[in-house]
Write a protein that holds these residues in place. Structure first.
Motif, short mmCIF file in Angstrom:
data_model
loop_
_atom_site.label_atom_id
_atom_site.label_comp_id
_atom_site.label_asym_id
_atom_site.label_seq_id
_atom_site.Cartn_x
_atom_site.Cartn_y
_atom_site.Cartn_z
N GLN A 143 -0.79 -10.27 12.69
CA GLN A 143 0.26 -9.14 12.56
C GLN A 143 1.18 -9.41 11.10
OE1 GLN A 143 0.53 -6.29 14.16
NE2 GLN A 143 -1.58 -7.10 14.91
N TRP A 144 1.47 -10.69 10.61
CA TRP A 144 2.14 -11.00 9.50
C TRP A 144 1.42 -10.35 8.41
CZ3 TRP A 144 -0.26 -13.56 5.51
CH2 TRP A 144 -1.51 -14.47 5.91
N PHE A 145 -0.03 -10.48 8.56
CA PHE A 145 -0.79 -9.70 7.37
C PHE A 145 -0.50 -8.35 7.29
CE2 PHE A 145 -4.99 -8.60 5.29
CZ PHE A 145 -4.74 -9.50 4.12
N ARG A 146 -0.45 -7.61 8.41
CA ARG A 146 -0.10 -6.30 8.35
C ARG A 146 1.14 -6.05 7.70
NH1 ARG A 146 3.75 -4.30 11.31
NH2 ARG A 146 3.52 -5.93 12.83
N VAL A 147 2.18 -6.97 8.09
CA VAL A 147 3.55 -6.58 7.23
C VAL A 147 3.37 -6.74 5.65
CG1 VAL A 147 5.94 -7.43 6.95
CG2 VAL A 147 4.85 -7.40 9.53
N VAL A 148 2.80 -7.90 5.29
CA VAL A 148 2.34 -8.25 4.01
C VAL A 148 1.67 -7.09 3.20
CG1 VAL A 148 1.21 -9.76 2.28
CG2 VAL A 148 2.77 -10.58 4.33
N THR A 149 0.73 -6.50 4.05
CA THR A 149 -0.39 -5.42 3.45
C THR A 149 0.57 -4.19 3.33
OG1 THR A 149 -2.09 -6.35 4.53
CG2 THR A 149 -2.21 -4.05 3.84
N GLY A 150 1.72 -3.77 4.21
CA GLY A 150 2.41 -2.61 4.20
C GLY A 150 3.44 -2.65 2.86
N LEU A 151 3.93 -4.00 2.64
CA LEU A 151 4.95 -4.27 1.65
C LEU A 151 4.27 -4.19 0.44
CD1 LEU A 151 7.14 -7.18 3.39
CD2 LEU A 151 7.70 -4.77 2.78
N LEU A 152 2.91 -4.62 0.16
CA LEU A 152 2.28 -4.67 -0.97
C LEU A 152 1.94 -3.13 -1.42
CD1 LEU A 152 -0.22 -7.56 -0.90
CD2 LEU A 152 1.74 -7.42 -2.43
N ALA B 79 0.28 8.00 -4.23
CA ALA B 79 1.75 7.51 -3.72
C ALA B 79 1.93 8.31 -2.51
CB ALA B 79 2.58 8.12 -4.85
N LEU B 80 1.69 9.41 -2.23
CA LEU B 80 2.02 10.04 -0.78
C LEU B 80 1.32 9.23 0.45
CD1 LEU B 80 2.27 13.68 -1.86
CD2 LEU B 80 4.04 12.07 -1.14
N ALA B 81 0.13 8.73 0.04
CA ALA B 81 -0.74 8.48 1.10
C ALA B 81 -0.39 6.87 1.42
CB ALA B 81 -2.15 8.19 0.75
N PHE B 82 -0.06 6.19 0.60
CA PHE B 82 0.25 4.78 0.62
C PHE B 82 1.88 4.58 1.01
CE2 PHE B 82 -3.60 3.95 -1.43
CZ PHE B 82 -3.95 2.94 -0.56
N LEU B 83 2.75 5.71 0.73
CA LEU B 83 4.25 5.69 1.20
C LEU B 83 4.00 5.62 2.64
CD1 LEU B 83 7.14 5.61 0.47
CD2 LEU B 83 6.99 8.11 0.68
N GLY B 84 3.45 6.54 3.13
CA GLY B 84 3.27 6.66 4.81
C GLY B 84 2.48 5.42 5.35
N SER B 85 1.52 5.10 4.69
CA SER B 85 0.48 3.66 5.32
C SER B 85 1.55 2.64 5.19
CB SER B 85 -0.72 3.54 4.51
OG SER B 85 -1.37 2.73 4.94
N GLY B 86 2.24 2.41 4.09
CA GLY B 86 2.78 1.20 3.89
C GLY B 86 4.18 1.08 4.63
N LEU B 87 4.87 2.22 5.09
CA LEU B 87 5.81 2.35 5.70
C LEU B 87 5.32 2.18 7.34
CD1 LEU B 87 7.93 5.18 4.28
CD2 LEU B 87 8.77 2.82 4.46
N SER B 88 4.34 2.65 7.58
CA SER B 88 3.99 2.41 9.10
C SER B 88 3.51 0.94 9.24
CB SER B 88 2.76 3.50 9.53
OG SER B 88 1.65 3.16 8.88
N LYS B 89 3.10 0.58 8.27
CA LYS B 89 2.51 -0.88 8.50
C LYS B 89 3.79 -1.93 8.58
CE LYS B 89 -2.41 -1.00 6.44
NZ LYS B 89 -2.23 0.47 6.31
N TRP C 121 -1.94 -0.64 -13.31
CA TRP C 121 -2.03 -1.80 -12.36
C TRP C 121 -1.57 -1.62 -10.74
CZ3 TRP C 121 -3.96 -6.09 -13.89
CH2 TRP C 121 -4.23 -6.27 -15.31
N ALA C 122 -0.98 -0.52 -10.72
CA ALA C 122 -0.39 -0.39 -9.24
C ALA C 122 -2.21 0.34 -8.60
CB ALA C 122 0.38 0.66 -9.11
N ALA C 123 -2.79 0.73 -9.26
CA ALA C 123 -4.29 1.56 -8.80
C ALA C 123 -5.08 0.19 -8.80
CB ALA C 123 -4.72 2.46 -9.75
N VAL C 124 -5.14 -0.69 -9.66
CA VAL C 124 -6.06 -1.62 -9.34
C VAL C 124 -5.68 -2.41 -8.21
CG1 VAL C 124 -6.47 -4.21 -10.48
CG2 VAL C 124 -6.31 -2.07 -11.90
N GLY C 125 -4.21 -2.78 -7.87
CA GLY C 125 -3.87 -3.54 -6.83
C GLY C 125 -4.24 -2.61 -5.41
N LEU C 126 -3.91 -1.41 -5.49
CA LEU C 126 -4.35 -0.63 -4.24
C LEU C 126 -5.82 -0.51 -4.20
CD1 LEU C 126 -2.03 2.48 -4.65
CD2 LEU C 126 -1.80 0.59 -3.00
#
Length: 119
Positions: A38-47, A10-20, A67-72
């Motif tokens: 770059q649109w893919f960067r935004v979509v990846t960050g939001l996911l 959660a902590l790792a992807f909070l930072g990663s997702g926000l920065s993307k 399920w979140a773990a499967v997605g990540l």
């Protein structure tokens, strides 16, 4: 053990997702280097941020974090493949590989809860 992995992810992807999603210079350059739009960067960050929300809800309902773990895991395996495709050095793909492994471990630990979605 699962709760520790869940918090780390959660902590790792909070930072990663926000920065993307916010378009941090490092993320923009990384996606350019990988040959991804770059649109893919935004979509990846939001996911990633949606998955973080699933991990947080998962503190109360294990199926959500499963399920979140499967997605990540899927996102990070794709990230490793993108690094391989770009012919990056192994050291450059280690963060994605470690996060993929952690997500797979969490999904396996909570795999019995996958059928209980969404409660």
């Amino acid at each position: 053990m699962a709760i520790v992995i869940e918090i780390l992810l959660a902590l790792a992807f909070l930072g990663s997702g926000l920065s993307k999603a916010a378009g941090a210079k490092m993320q923009v350059e990384s996606f350019n280097k990988l040959g991804l739009p770059q649109w893919f960067r935004v979509v990846t960050g939001l996911l990633q941020l949606v998955a973080v929300a699933g991990l947080v809800v998962g503190f109360w309902y294990a199926s959500w974090s499963a399920w979140a773990a499967v997605g990540l895991a899927f996102i990070m395996v794709c990230g490793v493949i993108a690094h391989i495709r770009a012919k990056d050095a192994f050291g450059q793909m280690v963060p994605a590989l470690v996060l993929a492994i952690l997500a797979i471990v969490l999904a396996c630990l909570q795999g019995s809860d996958l059928g209980n979605f969404p409660n």
